[in-house]
Motif scaffolding. Structure first.
Motif, PDB file in Angstrom:
ATOM      1  N   UNK A  33       0.867  -1.186   0.000  1.00 52.07           N
ATOM      2  CA  UNK A  33       0.000   0.000   0.000  1.00 52.07           C
ATOM      3  C   UNK A  33       0.901   1.232   0.000  1.00 52.07           C
ATOM      4  N   UNK A  34       0.941   1.933  -1.135  1.00 49.86           N
ATOM      5  CA  UNK A  34       1.803   3.099  -1.291  1.00 49.86           C
ATOM      6  C   UNK A  34       0.999   4.379  -1.100  1.00 49.86           C
ATOM      7  N   UNK A  35       1.494   5.235  -0.227  1.00 50.55           N
ATOM      8  CA  UNK A  35       0.862   6.542  -0.003  1.00 50.55           C
ATOM      9  C   UNK A  35       1.923   7.614  -0.199  1.00 50.55           C
ATOM     10  N   UNK A  36       1.748   8.416  -1.244  1.00 47.93           N
ATOM     11  CA  UNK A  36       2.752   9.407  -1.621  1.00 47.93           C
ATOM     12  C   UNK A  36       2.227  10.820  -1.407  1.00 47.93           C
ATOM     13  N   UNK A  37       3.090  11.657  -0.840  1.00 45.64           N
ATOM     14  CA  UNK A  37       2.821  13.088  -0.749  1.00 45.64           C
ATOM     15  C   UNK A  37       4.001  13.805  -1.399  1.00 45.64           C
ATOM     16  N   UNK A  38       3.830  14.110  -2.676  1.00 44.92           N
ATOM     17  CA  UNK A  38       4.915  14.717  -3.454  1.00 44.92           C
ATOM     18  C   UNK A  38       4.357  15.915  -4.218  1.00 44.92           C
ATOM     19  N   UNK A  39       5.216  16.862  -4.598  1.00 47.44           N
ATOM     20  CA  UNK A  39       4.739  18.040  -5.341  1.00 47.44           C
ATOM     21  C   UNK A  39       4.085  17.640  -6.655  1.00 47.44           C
ATOM     22  N   UNK A  46       5.090  11.511  -9.677  1.00 44.59           N
ATOM     23  CA  UNK A  46       4.421  10.505  -8.841  1.00 44.59           C
ATOM     24  C   UNK A  46       4.348   9.132  -9.503  1.00 44.59           C
ATOM     25  N   UNK A  47       3.915   9.011 -10.782  1.00 40.28           N
ATOM     26  CA  UNK A  47       3.892   7.666 -11.379  1.00 40.28           C
ATOM     27  C   UNK A  47       5.273   7.024 -11.468  1.00 40.28           C
ATOM     28  N   UNK A  48       6.296   7.849 -11.695  1.00 38.07           N
ATOM     29  CA  UNK A  48       7.651   7.302 -11.750  1.00 38.07           C
ATOM     30  C   UNK A  48       8.086   6.781 -10.388  1.00 38.07           C
ATOM     31  N   UNK A  49       7.731   7.518  -9.329  1.00 37.83           N
ATOM     32  CA  UNK A  49       8.061   7.074  -7.977  1.00 37.83           C
ATOM     33  C   UNK A  49       7.321   5.786  -7.631  1.00 37.83           C
ATOM     34  N   UNK A 131      14.294  18.321 -15.745  1.00 38.18           N
ATOM     35  CA  UNK A 131      15.603  18.174 -15.082  1.00 38.18           C
ATOM     36  C   UNK A 131      15.478  17.911 -13.584  1.00 38.18           C
ATOM     37  N   UNK A 132      14.518  18.580 -12.941  1.00 40.49           N
ATOM     38  CA  UNK A 132      14.323  18.360 -11.513  1.00 40.49           C
ATOM     39  C   UNK A 132      13.814  16.945 -11.255  1.00 40.49           C
ATOM     40  N   UNK A 133      12.878  16.505 -12.074  1.00 45.37           N
ATOM     41  CA  UNK A 133      12.359  15.147 -11.910  1.00 45.37           C
ATOM     42  C   UNK A 133      13.488  14.117 -12.069  1.00 45.37           C
ATOM     43  N   UNK A 134      14.333  14.330 -13.065  1.00 42.56           N
ATOM     44  CA  UNK A 134      15.449  13.407 -13.286  1.00 42.56           C
ATOM     45  C   UNK A 134      16.403  13.390 -12.101  1.00 42.56           C
TER      46      UNK A 134
END
Length: 296
Positions: A33-39, A46-49, A131-134
């Motif tokens: 169960x993944x719960x993400x709080x990201x910008x 988010x999908x990449x994470x 670039x930031x995502x990478x």
């Protein structure tokens, strides 16, 4: 070596004009169960994470948070208009419902609204966030390495406890086998005495039929199969602990089989000593079940 589903890790990073802080923690769960709080202004993050976390973690309730700030503090702050409009509409509905029931609400200030999650964003003024995502995805493996190390450390402690409990189950099973063997000898004598008493007290009883019934009763009280299965389960559990793959689900199933045999042993006991050993087995198995619920 097993891993625990309990873990925690944090990490800071800096690149492409931004600073960030990761925090990941997990507790036990039946699945992943993944719960993400990201910008949400970093496109595709988010999908990449989720994909990376799904490859690295098998089970557990996992919470990942990421805070990103532009270097220089407040630079890059902006209001997310769509989120703000949704918040204001919601506030209007709440206020209207309150008025309808005669409830007076204190007015909200601009600071209250800006403090709500998603209304004020930082760094969103940058048009190209690739670039930031990478950079963030490149930094993620180090976070996951620390996270996995803590889960393995917790797993080592769990494994020691589970192995000690398996040793205890093995010793109790051996004691139960000894007690069952002693009971078998006395049971044979008791059955013969009961047969003689029945035949002496009653006329017309079929001696062969009575002997068969008593023999069937003796078979029903035999616990050899339960003891053999308990020993086999101990061997299977130890083999799973040596497996390098996640084994939490298989151990969870196996501990149910342990408890089933211990329950049957108690129901067949027919002696205080064997009943006591069966209850001791159930206690240790239940304690082991609690530990296994934390295994990935």
């Amino acid at each position: 070596m097993i891993s625990s589903m309990t873990g925690f890790a944090t990490r800071r990073g800096q690149a492409v004009g931004h600073l960030w802080t990761w925090e990941i923690r997990s507790v036990n769960g039946k699945g992943l169960d993944l719960r993400l709080r990201v910008p949400d202004w970093i496109e595709g993050l988010e999908p990449a994470l989720r994909a990376e976390l799904g490859r690295a973690i098998q089970r557990g309730s996992v919470s990942l948070s990421l805070k990103v700030a532009a270097e220089g503090g407040a630079e890059g702050l902006r209001v997310n208009v769509s989120t703000l409009q949704a918040v204001l509409r919601g506030m209007a509905e709440v206020e209207a419902a309150a008025r309808g029931t005669g409830v007076a609400l204190a007015p909200a200030t601009a600071a209250d609204v800006l403090g709500l999650r998603g209304v004020l964003e930082q760094g969103a003024g940058q048009e190209d966030t690739a670039p930031l995502r990478a950079a963030l995805l490149e930094d993620l493996p180090d976070l996951l390495t620390s996270f996995a190390a803590m889960r393995r450390s917790e797993g080592e402690a769990l494994e020691r406890l589970i192995r000690a409990q398996l040793d205890r189950i093995e010793a109790l099973t051996a004691d139960a086998a000894t007690e069952a063997e002693a009971r078998r000898a006395t049971a044979s004598v008791t059955l013969r005495e009961n047969l003689a008493r029945l035949l002496g007290a009653s006329d017309g009883l079929d001696e062969t039929r009575v002997a068969q019934e008593l023999a069937m009763l003796a078979v029903k009280q035999d616990v050899t199969e339960e003891i053999d299965r308990l020993r086999a389960h101990v061997s299977a559990a130890r083999a799973l602990l040596d497996d390098r793959a996640p084994v939490g689900r298989r151990l969870d199933f196996l501990v149910q089989e342990f408890m089933r045999e211990a329950n049957t042993l108690c129901s067949k006991a027919q002696s205080m000593a064997l009943t006591r050993l069966g209850l001791d087995l159930k206690t240790v198995i239940d304690q082991m079940r609690e530990q296994i619920q934390n295994v990935e």
